[in-house]
Design an enzyme around this catalytic site. Structure first.
Site, PDB file in Angstrom:
ATOM      1  N   ASN A  35      50.098  36.475  52.726  1.00 25.03           N
ATOM      2  CA  ASN A  35      50.897  37.063  53.812  1.00 25.03           C
ATOM      3  C   ASN A  35      51.897  36.012  54.261  1.00 25.03           C
ATOM      4  O   ASN A  35      51.831  34.857  53.830  1.00 25.03           O
ATOM      5  CB  ASN A  35      50.014  37.559  54.959  1.00 25.03           C
ATOM      6  N   THR A  87      48.059  46.396  46.652  1.00 26.85           N
ATOM      7  CA  THR A  87      47.235  47.618  46.505  1.00 26.85           C
ATOM      8  C   THR A  87      45.927  47.592  47.292  1.00 26.85           C
ATOM      9  O   THR A  87      45.163  48.556  47.232  1.00 26.85           O
ATOM     10  CB  THR A  87      46.889  47.894  45.024  1.00 26.85           C
ATOM     11  N   GLY A  88      45.673  46.498  48.019  1.00 24.10           N
ATOM     12  CA  GLY A  88      44.442  46.404  48.797  1.00 24.10           C
ATOM     13  C   GLY A  88      44.742  46.657  50.269  1.00 24.10           C
ATOM     14  O   GLY A  88      45.032  47.784  50.681  1.00 24.10           O
ATOM     15  N   GLY A 126      40.881  39.668  51.006  1.00 21.42           N
ATOM     16  CA  GLY A 126      41.199  40.048  49.634  1.00 21.42           C
ATOM     17  C   GLY A 126      41.349  38.870  48.684  1.00 21.42           C
ATOM     18  O   GLY A 126      40.578  37.903  48.748  1.00 21.42           O
ATOM     19  N   VAL A 127      42.317  38.936  47.796  1.00 26.48           N
ATOM     20  CA  VAL A 127      42.567  37.859  46.822  1.00 26.48           C
ATOM     21  C   VAL A 127      42.846  36.540  47.541  1.00 26.48           C
ATOM     22  O   VAL A 127      42.370  35.485  47.126  1.00 26.48           O
ATOM     23  CB  VAL A 127      43.816  38.176  45.960  1.00 26.48           C
ATOM     24  N   ASP A 128      43.627  36.612  48.587  1.00 26.01           N
ATOM     25  CA  ASP A 128      44.011  35.424  49.360  1.00 26.01           C
ATOM     26  C   ASP A 128      42.754  34.686  49.860  1.00 26.01           C
ATOM     27  O   ASP A 128      42.615  33.456  49.675  1.00 26.01           O
ATOM     28  CB  ASP A 128      44.867  35.909  50.542  1.00 26.01           C
ATOM     29  N   ASP A 185      38.056  38.684  37.926  1.00 32.11           N
ATOM     30  CA  ASP A 185      38.324  37.948  39.165  1.00 32.11           C
ATOM     31  C   ASP A 185      39.423  36.922  38.874  1.00 32.11           C
ATOM     32  O   ASP A 185      39.262  36.076  37.991  1.00 32.11           O
ATOM     33  CB  ASP A 185      37.024  37.252  39.593  1.00 32.11           C
TER      34      ASP A 185
HETATM   35  N1  AR6 Z   1      40.575  38.927  41.839  1.00 31.39           N
HETATM   36  C1  AR6 Z   1      41.438  39.915  41.487  1.00 31.39           C
HETATM   37  N2  AR6 Z   1      41.773  40.943  42.292  1.00 31.39           N
HETATM   38  C2  AR6 Z   1      41.216  40.973  43.518  1.00 31.39           C
HETATM   39  C3  AR6 Z   1      40.319  39.975  43.983  1.00 31.39           C
HETATM   40  C4  AR6 Z   1      39.994  38.923  43.079  1.00 31.39           C
HETATM   41  N3  AR6 Z   1      39.162  37.930  43.416  1.00 31.39           N
HETATM   42  N4  AR6 Z   1      39.945  40.291  45.257  1.00 31.39           N
HETATM   43  C5  AR6 Z   1      40.584  41.444  45.585  1.00 31.39           C
HETATM   44  N5  AR6 Z   1      41.338  41.870  44.538  1.00 31.39           N
HETATM   45  P1  AR6 Z   1      44.624  42.413  48.624  1.00 31.39           P
HETATM   46  P2  AR6 Z   1      47.393  43.039  49.410  1.00 31.39           P
HETATM   47  C6  AR6 Z   1      42.215  43.032  44.423  1.00 31.39           C
HETATM   48  O1  AR6 Z   1      44.099  43.135  49.813  1.00 31.39           O
HETATM   49  O2  AR6 Z   1      47.095  44.493  49.358  1.00 31.39           O
HETATM   50  C7  AR6 Z   1      45.323  39.464  52.598  1.00 31.39           C
HETATM   51  O3  AR6 Z   1      44.654  39.429  53.824  1.00 31.39           O
HETATM   52  C8  AR6 Z   1      42.043  44.173  45.390  1.00 31.39           C
HETATM   53  O4  AR6 Z   1      40.973  45.022  44.970  1.00 31.39           O
HETATM   54  O5  AR6 Z   1      44.029  41.103  48.260  1.00 31.39           O
HETATM   55  O6  AR6 Z   1      48.649  42.524  48.769  1.00 31.39           O
HETATM   56  C9  AR6 Z   1      46.617  38.690  52.615  1.00 31.39           C
HETATM   57  O7  AR6 Z   1      46.496  37.525  53.425  1.00 31.39           O
HETATM   58  C10 AR6 Z   1      43.383  44.870  45.297  1.00 31.39           C
HETATM   59  O8  AR6 Z   1      43.427  45.738  44.165  1.00 31.39           O
HETATM   60  O9  AR6 Z   1      46.215  42.145  48.756  1.00 31.39           O
HETATM   61  C11 AR6 Z   1      47.559  39.695  53.195  1.00 31.39           C
HETATM   62  O10 AR6 Z   1      47.449  39.744  54.599  1.00 31.39           O
HETATM   63  C12 AR6 Z   1      44.363  43.718  45.031  1.00 31.39           C
HETATM   64  O11 AR6 Z   1      43.544  42.610  44.652  1.00 31.39           O
HETATM   65  C13 AR6 Z   1      47.070  41.005  52.615  1.00 31.39           C
HETATM   66  O12 AR6 Z   1      45.696  40.810  52.324  1.00 31.39           O
HETATM   67  C14 AR6 Z   1      45.231  43.327  46.200  1.00 31.39           C
HETATM   68  O13 AR6 Z   1      44.488  43.422  47.410  1.00 31.39           O
HETATM   69  C15 AR6 Z   1      47.761  41.342  51.329  1.00 31.39           C
HETATM   70  O14 AR6 Z   1      47.361  42.629  50.934  1.00 31.39           O
END
Ligand code: AR6
Length: 165
Positions: free
Chosen positions: A24, A123-124, A32-34, A10
């Site tokens: 974003n 990738t999410g 997600g991470v954000d 994490d």
């Molecule tokens: N630690 C590490 N990796 C994580 C965590 C964590 N705590 N949580 C999720 N992931 P995403 P994007 C992984 O969707 O695709 C948001 O709403 C997850 O499994 O967080 O760049 C923003 O505000 C995936 O592999 O980011 C934007 O609107 C990776 O992090 C949008 O999502 C990225 O997934 C950005 O989408």
């Protein structure tokens, strides 16, 4: 030359100088991470993001750009927010995904950071295929101007895509 490492975990728990947020363009949070970074880091990060939006980033952060805030209650010192491209099957946006990584590292180095953790940007929710994102991300950090780049992968599939020899 930076050391590049891959861990399953994490990103909010990383004891590094900088964690990179897959944000974003609004800078005002999301899933997600954000979502995890703002939830665990507390309101200070969002307050700084709002100030950025009220100032230089009035129309938001463009895809590929990066900007720093402090990290609130997280163990890292700073969060560097970047905006990854949404995956497109018809348009090659690889350069934007590479730019996210390079610009995040440049902002981190400008702060004096030596250790930087990245999630698997795009990738999410943005649906970029893991194998392709991993290849672009790994190439983009190869000449990183810091001592350590740690990719923090949230699940086994992401870990295997990024950490493969
Ligand atoms: N630690 C590490 N990796 C994580 C965590 C964590 N705590 N949580 C999720 N992931 P995403 P994007 C992984 O969707 O695709 C948001 O709403 C997850 O499994 O967080 O760049 C923003 O505000 C995936 O592999 O980011 C934007 O609107 C990776 O992090 C949008 O999502 C990225 O997934 C950005 O989408």
């Amino acid at each position: 030359m930076a050391t590049i490492e891959y861990v399953l975990g994490d990103i909010t728990e990383q004891h590094v100088d900088v964690i990179v947020n897959a944000a974003n363009s609004s800078l005002l949070g999301g899933g997600g991470v954000d979502g995890a970074i703002h939830r665990k880091g507390g309101p200070e990060i969002l307050a700084e993001c709002r100030k950025l939006r009220a100032g230089h980033y009035g129309s938001g952060l463009k895809t590929g750009q990066a900007v720093a805030t402090t990290a609130g209650r997280l163990p890292a010192r700073w969060v560097v927010h970047t905006v990854g491209p949404v995956w497109s099957a018809t348009e090659d946006r690889s350069e934007l995904l590479a730019a996210c990584h390079r610009n995040s590292l440049a902002v981190a180095a400008g702060l004096g950071a030596k250790t930087v953790a990245f999630p698997a940007i795009s990738t999410g929710i943005y649906r970029w295929p893991l194998e392709s994102a991993a290849e672009i991300a790994r190439a983009a950090v190869a000449d990183a101007p810091v001592d350590l780049v740690r990719f923090v992968l949230f699940d086994r599939a992401a870990y295997e895509a990024y950490a493969r020899p």
